[in-house]
Every structure is written in C-alpha cells, then in structure tokens.
Scaffold this active site. Structure first.
Site, PDB file in Angstrom:
ATOM      1  N   LYS A  35      34.943  36.153  45.139  1.00 46.35           N
ATOM      2  CA  LYS A  35      34.238  36.006  43.861  1.00 46.35           C
ATOM      3  C   LYS A  35      34.272  34.556  43.374  1.00 46.35           C
ATOM      4  O   LYS A  35      33.538  34.193  42.457  1.00 46.35           O
ATOM      5  CB  LYS A  35      34.823  36.942  42.803  1.00 46.35           C
ATOM      6  CG  LYS A  35      34.614  38.421  43.091  1.00 46.35           C
ATOM      7  CD  LYS A  35      34.821  39.284  41.863  1.00 46.35           C
ATOM      8  CE  LYS A  35      36.230  39.224  41.314  1.00 46.35           C
ATOM      9  NZ  LYS A  35      37.248  39.786  42.235  1.00 46.35           N
ATOM     10  N   TYR A  38      39.578  33.198  38.533  1.00 50.69           N
ATOM     11  CA  TYR A  38      40.083  32.504  39.723  1.00 50.69           C
ATOM     12  C   TYR A  38      40.188  30.998  39.466  1.00 50.69           C
ATOM     13  O   TYR A  38      41.149  30.345  39.901  1.00 50.69           O
ATOM     14  CB  TYR A  38      39.156  32.736  40.910  1.00 50.69           C
ATOM     15  CG  TYR A  38      39.177  34.124  41.505  1.00 50.69           C
ATOM     16  CD1 TYR A  38      40.132  35.064  41.138  1.00 50.69           C
ATOM     17  CD2 TYR A  38      38.237  34.486  42.468  1.00 50.69           C
ATOM     18  CE1 TYR A  38      40.142  36.323  41.699  1.00 50.69           C
ATOM     19  CE2 TYR A  38      38.239  35.752  43.042  1.00 50.69           C
ATOM     20  CZ  TYR A  38      39.189  36.666  42.652  1.00 50.69           C
ATOM     21  OH  TYR A  38      39.194  37.918  43.222  1.00 50.69           O
TER      22      TYR A  38
END
Length: 389
Positions: free
Chosen positions: A147, A179
């Site tokens: 992702k 992230y």
C-alpha cells in the site's frame, strides 16, 4: 539442511531442545506482534540452530494472553498493550539486552487519519521504551507493505497510484498513509543512537498462518471453504474478472521472516527499503481449484454479471462455524477472528499490481517460494493446528 530452505520444502527444522546446553546468545530479538502472521513465522525461524546472526534469544510481544497454538515456539512471551505508553514502559524497558527489533504489527481503524494516529502512537511507545534502555541495540526492522505504492484501502480506485511493477525508488503518493508516518518516525528515532541501523520491508498479499491476523487471506479462504463443505455448497468465486484471469503474486510469511533476518544481519542490506514477494505469479482461477481440492468441495467459476462478496455470503454464519468447530474438535475460535471477509473482498475484488524483487536480489537476497506449494502448505498448517477441518 539450511534454515533458508527449510520452510520452502517442508523439511523438519532443528530446534534447541530444553535439555540442550543453552548457548551464549549472539543476538536478542524483540518481535512486536508475535502472534500475527509474520510474527509467528519469526518466532519459529529465529530460534533455529542455524539462523544467521544466532544463536538468538527471542522476546515476543502481543496484546493478548499467549494462545495454545503459539506455545511450541521457544520464546519469552511478553503480554503488553503497546497502545498504552505506561504498559509499554513497564513491560519493554526492562528488556535491556535487546539487539534487534522486528516491528510487524499494526492497528486497523475506520479511517486512514485514525490509522496514522493509532499506529504512530504504538510505534513511538515501543521505540521510546527500547532505544534509551538497550545499550546494545543494533537494528530496527519495520514492516509496511505494498500500500506504500497504492495508497490506503479507503482510497482504492479513487486515487492515481503508481504504474506497476512497483520499485522501491518510486516517490511517495501525495495522500495520507500510515506507512509513511511509521517510516518517518523510525528515521527520526534512529538518529538518537549512533550506529543504529534500519530496514523497511514491503510485502504484497501475505500467505501464512495466524488465527490472530487481521489480514490472513489463506486462513479466511480456508474458513469459507470449510463452511461451503459443511453446507454442501459449491465454492463460489467471490471476486472480479481481473483477479480471476489476471496475474497475481503473494508474499510467503516464512520468506518475509527470512527477509527481515537477512536485512538485520547483512551489512549490505542496512538502511534500505525492500519489496518482498515470492518471485513467481499465479492466477486465482487455478488456485481456486487447489483450494476446492484441499477441502473436497465443488469448485465454482467466475460468474459474469454477479457481484459476489464474502461479507454477504458469510453473514450470519456464526452458528454454522460453532457447529463445525464442535463437530470436528477444532481449536475454539470466533468466526470474526478467523474469517476476515472484508479483506478477502478487497484482495479478490481488485486487480493485483505486481512489484519487483530486483533490489533485494542486487543486495544479496535470493530467497523465493513456489506460491502453489506455499498455498497448500499454509492450508495444511491451518488443518494441523485444528483451525479448520
């Protein structure tokens, strides 16, 4: 037999028995998220006699009490809620001998803004407890995922992502992504300790074993197949045509664990981000037949013009699952924990975008998996641990 290939071919792995002479540990691992899909693989591989960087002493951190299916792993289990800074300090700061942190956990919230807040807090709590109190700390290994290149689940199909295959040098997307926050926190924190190195690991769809994982695709499909078998129904394909006919890939949990260990101990892998996937491709139209065969159930096909979702098909199946568990003497589980329907719908309902493993190879990691064999082996493990019949 090298540890490197043991998981690939199902070889018996040599463990340090309790009555063996205890070696002087060269490295001390802290696995954060030890009952998750990668944490479980790390807990199995790190204690092996020939794991690089070893012998390893292993601490494993998880929020819940230690489950029965995890008790075979020779680790020091630490029950800790890392979302609580006080609990993190109380439980983790005394572990002063830690040399390597493997951060392989995450929290799922309803929006990406909430994901950023919750996951950043958890990661900071761990690093705040460990970095100042572990004088021999050498490396932090952080797991994120694909992702990084595609954006969060809530943005799938709504934002412009990168053109695959994905390579590690692609710029960040201009969208919120937890992230990115975790990477920034890690890069900020490692500056506080001279010589502390890091690595980032970005797997794709993970094939592995953990009844406690929030993104366990193989386990979810096993539960779906077991329910179809119990009800005498065909295993209908609950996804899109692009997933059925197109090329997909996956990341084997043991391979990811090996990748973490490699980056933690190999000087040439330090301070880098790496993709990690098996190195081959498959089509779900072929793997669906494999899944059906493993459970002795009729195999469905892609159904044109029909919008099938696991969340819809499996709605209200809790009593059915309780009956399956009872009749087959399975490990007691709740359907909501082992059947992650929303995640199965995301994976099967979208085209799979591939990554590149060239950077890992160029830095010396040559591990791989045969994805079909891996798929079958993880199904077998779910059966062996009596999660599914």
């Amino acid at each position: 037999m090298s540890w490197w290939w043991a998981g690939a071919i199902g070889a018996a792995k040599k463990r340090l028995e309790e009555d063996d002479a205890q070696p002087k540990h060269s490295s001390v691992a802290l696995i954060v998220g030890v009952t998750g899909i990668i944490g479980n693989s790390l807990a199995e591989i790190l204690p092996l006699a020939d794991t690089p960087g070893g012998p390893w002493k292993v601490y494993g951190v998880a929020r819940r009490t230690r489950p029965a299916w995890h008790e075979d792993n020779p680790i020091n289990y630490v029950q800790c809620d890392i979302s609580d800074p006080d609990d993190s300090q109380a439980k983790l700061s005394p572990l002063t001998d830690v040399t390597h942190v493997f951060y392989v956990t995450w929290a799922n919230r309803s929006t990406e803004q909430e994901n950023c807040e919750a996951n950043s807090k958890m990661f900071r709590n761990v690093l705040d407890a460990v970095i100042p109190n572990c004088p021999n700390l050498k490396h932090i290994s952080l797991q994120t995922g694909r992702k990084h290149y595609m954006g969060p689940f809530e943005s799938y199909g709504k934002i412009e992502s990168h053109d695959p295959p994905y390579t590690e040098d692609l710029p960040r997307l201009k969208y919120m992504n937890f992230y990115y926050d975790l990477e920034d926190i890690m890069l900020e924190e490692v500056e506080k300790k001279e010589g502390l190195t890091w690595s980032v690991h970005r797997p794709g769809n993970i094939f592995g074993f953990s009844p406690y994982s929030m993104m366990n695709l193989v386990g979810t499909l096993c539960v779906y197949a077991a329910i179809c078998k119990h009800e005498g129904k065909v295993l209908r394909f609950t996804g899109c045509k692009a997933a059925w006919d197109g090329y997909s890939d996956c990341s084997d949990a043991d391979l990811i664990a090996e990748h973490h260990i490699w980056a933690a101990v190999d000087p040439y892998a330090k301070n880098e981000a790496f993709n990690v996937s098996n190195g081959d491709v498959f089509k779900w139209k072929h793997f669906w037949k494999v899944l059906a065969e493993q459970f002795g159930v009729g195999c469905g096909e892609y159904e044109e013009g029909v919008d099938l979702k696991l969340q819809d098909l499996m709605k209200g199946k809790e009593p059915v699952w309780e009956e399956i568990v009872r009749e087959n003497g399975l490990t007691p589980t709740k359907l909501k924990d082992v059947g992650i329907w929303w995640f199965g719908d995301v994976i099967l309902g979208n085209e799979c975008f591939l990554d590149s493993m060239n950077k890992s190879k160029e830095h010396g990691f040559l591990g791989f998996r045969n994805s079909k064999n891996a798929f079958i082996s993880w199904i077998d493990k779910a059966k062996a641990y009596k999660i599914v019949p």
